[in-house]
Write a protein that holds these residues in place. Structure first.
Motif, PDB file in Angstrom:
ATOM      1  N   LEU A 157      18.436 -23.521   4.060  1.00  0.00           N
ATOM      2  CA  LEU A 157      17.068 -23.466   3.560  1.00  0.00           C
ATOM      3  C   LEU A 157      16.947 -22.632   2.291  1.00  0.00           C
ATOM      4  N   GLN A 158      15.841 -22.851   1.579  1.00  0.00           N
ATOM      5  CA  GLN A 158      15.512 -22.058   0.398  1.00  0.00           C
ATOM      6  C   GLN A 158      14.343 -21.140   0.744  1.00  0.00           C
ATOM      7  N   TRP A 159      14.528 -19.869   0.447  1.00  0.00           N
ATOM      8  CA  TRP A 159      13.595 -18.823   0.854  1.00  0.00           C
ATOM      9  C   TRP A 159      12.809 -18.304  -0.344  1.00  0.00           C
ATOM     10  N   PHE A 160      11.541 -17.948  -0.097  1.00  0.00           N
ATOM     11  CA  PHE A 160      10.749 -17.278  -1.125  1.00  0.00           C
ATOM     12  C   PHE A 160      10.075 -16.059  -0.502  1.00  0.00           C
ATOM     13  N   LYS A 161       9.932 -15.036  -1.316  1.00  0.00           N
ATOM     14  CA  LYS A 161       9.479 -13.735  -0.842  1.00  0.00           C
ATOM     15  C   LYS A 161       7.960 -13.643  -0.912  1.00  0.00           C
ATOM     16  N   ILE A 162       7.338 -13.326   0.229  1.00  0.00           N
ATOM     17  CA  ILE A 162       5.881 -13.226   0.271  1.00  0.00           C
ATOM     18  C   ILE A 162       5.401 -11.784   0.383  1.00  0.00           C
ATOM     19  N   ASP A 163       6.294 -10.844   0.555  1.00  0.00           N
ATOM     20  CA  ASP A 163       5.899  -9.442   0.699  1.00  0.00           C
ATOM     21  C   ASP A 163       7.095  -8.561   0.381  1.00  0.00           C
ATOM     22  N   GLU A 164       6.842  -7.433  -0.259  1.00  0.00           N
ATOM     23  CA  GLU A 164       7.905  -6.473  -0.522  1.00  0.00           C
ATOM     24  C   GLU A 164       7.297  -5.112  -0.790  1.00  0.00           C
ATOM     25  N   ALA A 165       8.024  -4.075  -0.435  1.00  0.00           N
ATOM     26  CA  ALA A 165       7.665  -2.704  -0.778  1.00  0.00           C
ATOM     27  C   ALA A 165       8.951  -1.898  -0.771  1.00  0.00           C
ATOM     28  N   GLY A 166       9.079  -0.983  -1.711  1.00  0.00           N
ATOM     29  CA  GLY A 166      10.299  -0.203  -1.823  1.00  0.00           C
ATOM     30  C   GLY A 166      10.021   1.283  -1.847  1.00  0.00           C
ATOM     31  N   LEU A 167      10.264   1.927  -2.990  1.00  0.00           N
ATOM     32  CA  LEU A 167       9.973   3.350  -3.162  1.00  0.00           C
ATOM     33  C   LEU A 167       8.475   3.499  -3.412  1.00  0.00           C
ATOM     34  N   LEU A 168       7.784   4.170  -2.519  1.00  0.00           N
ATOM     35  CA  LEU A 168       6.331   4.257  -2.599  1.00  0.00           C
ATOM     36  C   LEU A 168       5.855   5.412  -3.469  1.00  0.00           C
ATOM     37  N   SER A 169       6.581   6.518  -3.452  1.00  0.00           N
ATOM     38  CA  SER A 169       6.223   7.678  -4.262  1.00  0.00           C
ATOM     39  C   SER A 169       7.408   8.624  -4.340  1.00  0.00           C
ATOM     40  N   GLY A 170       7.424   9.441  -5.391  1.00  0.00           N
ATOM     41  CA  GLY A 170       8.477  10.428  -5.529  1.00  0.00           C
ATOM     42  C   GLY A 170       9.773   9.850  -6.053  1.00  0.00           C
ATOM     43  N   SER A 171      10.813  10.650  -5.938  1.00  0.00           N
ATOM     44  CA  SER A 171      12.126  10.251  -6.442  1.00  0.00           C
ATOM     45  C   SER A 171      12.891   9.466  -5.399  1.00  0.00           C
ATOM     46  N   ILE A 172      13.916   8.757  -5.854  1.00  0.00           N
ATOM     47  CA  ILE A 172      14.789   8.034  -4.933  1.00  0.00           C
ATOM     48  C   ILE A 172      15.397   8.994  -3.915  1.00  0.00           C
ATOM     49  N   TYR A 173      15.691  10.222  -4.354  1.00  0.00           N
ATOM     50  CA  TYR A 173      16.348  11.218  -3.497  1.00  0.00           C
ATOM     51  C   TYR A 173      15.403  11.789  -2.445  1.00  0.00           C
ATOM     52  N   ALA A 174      14.166  12.079  -2.826  1.00  0.00           N
ATOM     53  CA  ALA A 174      13.279  12.816  -1.923  1.00  0.00           C
ATOM     54  C   ALA A 174      11.922  12.149  -1.725  1.00  0.00           C
ATOM     55  N   GLY A 175      11.780  10.900  -2.126  1.00  0.00           N
ATOM     56  CA  GLY A 175      10.485  10.243  -2.076  1.00  0.00           C
ATOM     57  C   GLY A 175      10.191   9.562  -0.754  1.00  0.00           C
ATOM     58  N   SER A 176       9.046   8.894  -0.733  1.00  0.00           N
ATOM     59  CA  SER A 176       8.622   8.127   0.445  1.00  0.00           C
ATOM     60  C   SER A 176       8.965   6.658   0.247  1.00  0.00           C
ATOM     61  N   TRP A 177       9.475   6.033   1.300  1.00  0.00           N
ATOM     62  CA  TRP A 177       9.953   4.661   1.242  1.00  0.00           C
ATOM     63  C   TRP A 177       9.150   3.759   2.185  1.00  0.00           C
ATOM     64  N   ALA A 178       9.196   2.464   1.909  1.00  0.00           N
ATOM     65  CA  ALA A 178       8.516   1.498   2.771  1.00  0.00           C
ATOM     66  C   ALA A 178       9.064   1.547   4.198  1.00  0.00           C
ATOM     67  N   ALA A 179      10.367   1.754   4.346  1.00  0.00           N
ATOM     68  CA  ALA A 179      10.943   1.833   5.688  1.00  0.00           C
ATOM     69  C   ALA A 179      10.373   3.021   6.454  1.00  0.00           C
ATOM     70  N   GLY A 180      10.109   4.120   5.751  1.00  0.00           N
ATOM     71  CA  GLY A 180       9.470   5.263   6.387  1.00  0.00           C
ATOM     72  C   GLY A 180       8.046   4.950   6.800  1.00  0.00           C
ATOM     73  N   LEU A 181       7.336   4.173   5.970  1.00  0.00           N
ATOM     74  CA  LEU A 181       5.980   3.745   6.320  1.00  0.00           C
ATOM     75  C   LEU A 181       6.008   2.845   7.544  1.00  0.00           C
ATOM     76  N   MET A 182       7.001   1.966   7.622  1.00  0.00           N
ATOM     77  CA  MET A 182       7.149   1.117   8.801  1.00  0.00           C
ATOM     78  C   MET A 182       7.297   1.973  10.057  1.00  0.00           C
ATOM     79  N   ILE A 183       8.097   3.029   9.982  1.00  0.00           N
ATOM     80  CA  ILE A 183       8.288   3.920  11.128  1.00  0.00           C
ATOM     81  C   ILE A 183       6.979   4.617  11.481  1.00  0.00           C
TER      82      ILE A 183
END
Length: 250
Positions: free
Chosen positions: A124-150
């Motif tokens: 199948l061919q897939w298309f992305k309907i939703d995404e979230a990554g780094l929400l705030s701050g730095s890559i090292y110490a910021g807030s992430w979408a996976a943390g929001l999921m938790i």
């Protein structure tokens, strides 16, 4: 002293607790059980495609990357019917989910014909309907979408775009854990029948296959979140294709 069987069980419990997958779905207020990966497949009926392991996928060329399985539907496969375009779908990950660093992504893939049962997800061919990554701050110490999921009780909610054409689809929820390299990918798929849709088909640029949708050198998969550079980097590139034009981001 613990016997060999008890030691093995303790090791398994530790290993399972460190990883996981989507165990339940809520679609328009209706609750759906997911697949039970460590139970016998005999008699299991669910909208979710079968999957067998809590372990992550760590290669972009892994043949199980589409749906964390061999691409096939279950012997007693179900489909969530009459999912109206515009409906919110919530995926419930196992609790506790241990990986707060990384993006959340949701894809759709339309199946040929009137049902996804019997259709291999790898074709199948897939298309992305939703995404979230780094929400705030730095890559090292910021807030992430996976943390929001938790924080949201180990759930992620995405909306079926109102513009998506009606038909049979697989929906693919994915979390990617960046606490170690290679990155750990956790995708799961479920079968839905979208009704009352629109007429905006995804463009060629928005479509990918799995495997194939991610590259071995994608910066969103190769970033070292513990590096010195990560401490002063505030942008993160989410892997995969551009968002579908009709997407309503969570």
């Amino acid at each position: 002293m613990l016997g060999i069987a008890a030691l093995a069980l303790a090791f398994f419990a530790q290993k399972a607790a460190a990883h996981g997958g989507v165990l339940f779905y809520s679609i328009g207020g209706t609750w759906y059980n997911g697949w039970s990966p460590y139970n016998t497949p005999t008699g299991q009926t669910t909208i979710q495609r079968p999957w067998s392991s809590y372990n992550p996928i760590q290669s972009v060329s892994d043949p199980t990357l589409a749906c964390n399985d061999d691409g096939t539907s279950g012997a007693l496969q179900l489909t969530a019917s009459a999912v109206a375009a515009g409906t919110k779908i919530t995926a419930y990950w196992n609790n506790p989910w241990p990986h707060p660093y990384g993006p959340q992504l949701t894809y759709l893939a339309q199946c040929p014909g009137t049902s996804c049962t019997g259709v291999n997800a790898n074709t199948l061919q897939w298309f992305k309907i939703d995404e979230a990554g780094l929400l705030s701050g730095s890559i090292y110490a910021g807030s992430w979408a996976a943390g929001l999921m938790i924080t949201n009780n180990n759930t992620w909610t995405s909306t079926i775009p109102a513009s998506v054409p009606s038909g049979a689809y697989l929906i693919r929820f994915e979390t990617i854990a960046l606490h170690s390299l290679p990155a750990q990918m956790y995708p799961e798929c479920a079968q839905i029948q979208i009704t009352g849709g629109g007429s905006l088909a995804p463009t060629t640029a928005e479509l990918v296959t799995f495997p194939g949708g991610y590259g071995v050198n994608d910066p969103g998969l190769t970033v070292d979140i513990y590096s010195n550079q990560a401490q002063t980097t505030y942008n993160y590139t989410i892997p995969g294709p551009p968002l579908y034009a009709g997407a309503k981001v969570s």
